[in-house]
Design an enzyme around this catalytic site. Structure first.
Site, short mmCIF file in Angstrom:
data_model
loop_
_atom_site.label_atom_id
_atom_site.label_comp_id
_atom_site.label_asym_id
_atom_site.label_seq_id
_atom_site.Cartn_x
_atom_site.Cartn_y
_atom_site.Cartn_z
CG HIS A 46 -2.07 -0.92 1.13
ND1 HIS A 46 -3.22 -0.63 0.41
CD2 HIS A 46 -2.26 -2.15 1.65
CE1 HIS A 46 -4.06 -1.63 0.50
NE2 HIS A 46 -3.52 -2.58 1.24
CB ALA B 71 14.61 -18.32 10.40
NE ARG C 48 18.94 -2.55 1.45
CZ ARG C 48 19.70 -1.60 1.99
NH1 ARG C 48 21.01 -1.56 1.71
NH2 ARG C 48 19.18 -0.71 2.80
#
Length: 226
Positions: free
Chosen positions: A140, A187, A193
């Site tokens: 969003h 994990a 990026r």
């Protein structure tokens, strides 16, 4: 008509247990989706817009898997396993041409993993995701404090995961990232990026912990990668 055929077949064969049910579904589900050879579909697998789903030879869909393929489709390559409770979701209500999920050969999507394909997700061969991995090719926009975020639009740049990648339990790949060949994501990492090939990343946000080189020692704390 498509919806009612899907629901009829699910009611008739979707609940049948054991290899008998797998056999029924291997035959009947060809009426609503595309199968290249034989695939094994366990009971209680939910399929929406099944005509947009293609399963390669030897694909395995475990119990309680959910595939939502509206409208540009889900393709799963041969001998790939989608494990219990995983969700592959392409709900393209904005009509974006890049939407869809493509998974290569001999890969594994771990238990309760979620892949959202609005921006397009491409996963290569021999990619393993551990349980609870999230691959989210949508986000969003929330730049203007005076406008509700629901009215500010979304990003849907897409995610690419190249061959031979291992994604650790609970890690998250955010929209727009590219994971290079042979990389490992620890994990719990949050990848914001691009990840170079043959590198190990971890943390929030994820950063490079190590470069994988021929003859390099095994990381001291191996538990971080599971």
């Amino acid at each position: 008509m498509r919806y009612w055929l899907e629901q009829f077949l699910f009611c008739m064969a979707g609940w049948v247990p054991t290899v008998i049910g797998i056999g029924f579904r291997a035959i009947l589900y060809r009426l609503i989706l595309k199968m290249d050879g034989i695939s094994a579909i366990e009971r209680n697998v939910r399929l929406r817009y099944a005509s947009n789903i293609r399963l390669g030879r030897g694909v395995y869909l475990d119990e309680n898997v959910y595939l939502h393929a509206c409208p540009h489709g889900i393709e799963i390559g041969e001998n790939t396993f989608i494990m219990h409770g995983a969700v592959l979701h392409v709900y393209n209500f904005r009509g974006m041409p890049q939407s869809g999920i493509r998974i290569g050969k001999n890969s594994l999507i771990g238990e309760f993993s979620v892949i959202r394909g609005q921006g397009g997700v491409t996963i290569g061969d021999r990619v393993y995701t551990s349980p609870y991995t999230q691959i989210m090719a949508v986000n969003h926009v929330f730049d203007d404090p005076d406008i509700p975020f629901t009215s500010q639009g979304i990003t849907a740049e897409g995610i690419i995961v190249e061959d031979d990648v291992w994604l650790g339990s609970g890690c998250i790949l955010t929209d727009g990232v590219h994971i290079g060949k042979g990389a490992v994501v620890a994990a719990g990492a949050v990848v914001t990026r691009d990840v170079p090939p043959h590198s190990i990343v971890g943390g929030v946000p994820a950063h490079i912990l190590k470069t994988i080189e021929k003859g390099s020692p095994v990381p001291i704390n191996r538990k971080v990668f599971f």
